[in-house]
Write an enzyme that holds these catalytic residues in place. Structure first.
Site: not given
Length: 272
Positions: A160, A164
């Protein structure tokens, strides 16, 4: 005189992952400022519930199922926005995937890694690619990506966070590509936000509040306000930027600051 309550009058807006949390709050904020909003989510029933609430408040919104992991689904959502709302002026890439880390990094599977990157980073690529010609045609097009402090500093969640971070880079490169065609691209990087994902773990949020210089975790409305600014003409000379909306988390080393205060109380100075 500038009317801040109607900054998006006549705008068509598409928001991904908008059934709840930050996406839903952003839909409410932009619709509240005059936009017609397509609330998209892979969970259509949840999107419809959100739209029912928005319409009950007199706001213009429509629900549409969109799987950001599927190119055809994304392109259909973009086409539906233009056909139904009349234009696509703002795209908010909010959908993401975040799988809890395994105890050991080396136990992370290829499938988990690929899923989080696809739903968090590649989805923004798919949506932006499909939306860009329409954003150019609108003459006031803007893309706002929802990033995270995880993309700027280590807070766990390897896949994740990497996604990002990649989204932060994509924001810059796409901003450069789209600027000559009149489309702005920016990113909001939230800290910890009180979303439905924390249901049943509210006590953790109370604990986390202590590490934030402003003394609380964020609310979805905090992020929605930042998105509204970057999507509006108030930010007409801003592109390629990352706006940290994090309660001061990345600006202050809270642990060191507390230790330094304790030193001052005891010794009257801080060792350098």
């Amino acid at each position: 005189m500038h009317d801040a309550t109607a900054r998006f009058e006549g705008y068509g807006v598409l928001i991904t992952g908008a059934a709840r949390g930050i996406g839903a709050a952003t839909a409410r904020r932009l619709a509240g400022e005059g936009a017609q909003v397509l609330v998209t989510d892979v969970d259509l029933a949840a999107a419809e519930r959100t739209v029912t609430e928005l319409r009950g408040e007199g706001l213009a919104a429509e629900a549409y199922r969109c799987d950001v992991g599927d190119r055809e689904s994304v392109e259909a959502a973009v086409a539906h926005t233009v056909t139904t709302l009349g234009s696509l002026d703002v795209l908010v890439n909010n959908a993401f995937g975040c799988t809890p880390d395994t105890p050991l990094f080396e136990d992370t599977t290829d499938e988990t890694w690929a899923r989080d990157l696809d739903l968090t980073l590649t989805s923004a690529f798919r949506c932006s690619r499909a939306a860009l010609p329409h954003l150019v045609a609108s003459g006031r097009g803007a893309i706002v990506n929802i990033g995270s402090v995880n993309g700027l500093q280590a807070f766990g969640n390897h896949a994740y966070s990497a996604a990002k971070a990649g989204l932060t880079s994509l924001t810059r490169t796409l901003a450069s590509d789209a600027a000559p065609r009149g489309v702005r691209v920016n990113l909001v990087a939230p800290g910890t936000i009180r979303t439905p994902g924390w249901a049943g773990r509210e006590s953790h949020l109370d604990d986390l509040a202590e590490i934030y210089p402003l003394g609380r975790v964020g609310e979805p409305t905090d992020i929605a306000a930042a998105v509204a600014f970057l999507a509006s003409r108030d930010a007409s000379w801003i592109t390629g930027t990352t706006l940290r909306v994090d309660g001061g988390l990345l600006a202050v080393n809270t642990s060191f600051d507390r230790a330094a205060r304790a030193w001052r109380e005891v010794e009257g100075d801080v060792p350098r």
